[in-house]
Motif scaffolding. Sequence first.
Motif, PDB file in Angstrom:
ATOM      1  N   TRP A 151     -97.038  33.147 -62.251  1.00 51.59           N
ATOM      2  CA  TRP A 151     -97.473  32.245 -63.510  1.00 51.59           C
ATOM      3  C   TRP A 151     -98.861  31.354 -63.282  1.00 51.59           C
ATOM      4  N   LEU A 152     -99.195  31.132 -62.231  1.00 47.75           N
ATOM      5  CA  LEU A 152    -100.250  30.231 -62.328  1.00 47.75           C
ATOM      6  C   LEU A 152    -101.557  31.343 -61.440  1.00 47.75           C
ATOM      7  N   THR A 153    -100.387  32.054 -60.668  1.00 47.96           N
ATOM      8  CA  THR A 153    -102.042  32.910 -60.019  1.00 47.96           C
ATOM      9  C   THR A 153    -102.582  34.631 -61.444  1.00 47.96           C
ATOM     10  N   ALA A 154    -101.704  34.084 -62.631  1.00 50.43           N
ATOM     11  CA  ALA A 154    -101.792  35.406 -63.474  1.00 50.43           C
ATOM     12  C   ALA A 154    -103.172  35.203 -63.920  1.00 50.43           C
ATOM     13  N   PRO A 155    -104.165  36.233 -64.675  1.00 55.89           N
ATOM     14  CA  PRO A 155    -105.277  36.711 -64.643  1.00 55.89           C
ATOM     15  C   PRO A 155    -105.309  35.114 -66.512  1.00 55.89           C
ATOM     16  N   VAL A 156    -104.726  35.918 -66.632  1.00 59.12           N
ATOM     17  CA  VAL A 156    -104.708  34.964 -67.989  1.00 59.12           C
ATOM     18  C   VAL A 156    -104.401  33.503 -68.114  1.00 59.12           C
ATOM     19  N   PRO A 157    -103.455  32.985 -67.672  1.00 60.34           N
ATOM     20  CA  PRO A 157    -103.325  31.747 -67.280  1.00 60.34           C
ATOM     21  C   PRO A 157    -104.249  30.759 -66.808  1.00 60.34           C
ATOM     22  N   ALA A 158    -104.197  31.560 -65.055  1.00 58.90           N
ATOM     23  CA  ALA A 158    -105.621  30.787 -64.002  1.00 58.90           C
ATOM     24  C   ALA A 158    -106.911  30.825 -65.382  1.00 58.90           C
ATOM     25  N   THR A 159    -107.131  31.876 -65.922  1.00 60.28           N
ATOM     26  CA  THR A 159    -108.802  31.198 -66.494  1.00 60.28           C
ATOM     27  C   THR A 159    -108.816  30.534 -67.429  1.00 60.28           C
TER      28      THR A 159
END
Length: 303
Positions: A151-159
Amino acid sequence: MRALSRRLAFLSALLAAAPAAAHPGHHHGAPGWTWDPAILVPLALALALFLIGWRRIAARSGRGAAWRRRLGLFVAGWLMLAGALVSPLHEAGERSFALHMTEHELLMLVAAPLLVLAEPLAVLLWAFPAGARRGIGRLVARPWLAAMWRWLTAPVPATALQAAALWGWHAPALFDRALRSPGWHAAQHASFLATALLFWTAMLGRRGGRAAHAAGQAVAALCLFATSVVSGGLGALMAVSDSPWYAGYAALGLAPFGLTPAEDQQLAGLIMWVPGGLVHALAALVLVRQLLIQGEARHADAL
């Protein structure tokens, strides 16, 4: 416009002279190197662990071009990180917001992506004895921890996390607190670096099979374009503001080379706005190009 041209002209001089810039009217004098153990020890430990792990892996698999490339990327990222945090630029940032912004940009736009491209996690793991490696492997394989990492390294959450850190820490209350307190300043830099590492892992990391990879790249490209707007927007607000946002810098009076606090802030805004926006936009274009190449390849395979 004339004032804007003046600030741009000062930019190259500010950056070139950061190691020797005098601090008129400030008790620190000329900026020096930062020998804080809280910075030096983690930096030295990270480099030592990577070199030990890389040597062990290279001894087993040979020192091919790919492994030499990962070593070069990590060392380059580490040097950028150390340069931002240890060199006179770090102390000069206490006198000039523009130089402080340059330090942040080096952390988030140069050091972080280089470290991510080196793919250091597996290499760092090999620095530990076999028993410790197995224990760490069992720990990170736990479903809840693996799910959190995904989750932390998925594009939307990380952004979203990086944008929150960027805008939150540039709120006047938090930024002035970071200027006054070494502990809060360290927390600011740690959050910038941590969220940048998560962000670039999401943008540059490898995900799943071919279809999933293409979908992830498309989302990552959109997130990169969004980040160029988000960070550029904050920089633009600083660049067009006629009054300083931060009491800590306003109280210092003239910055190096005779810039007023407002001009120093406007120059800092330009540094965030232009180079920051360009890096994210260019990275997005690279991903779009890869998507187009992959689409052409799939089309050729279908014929």
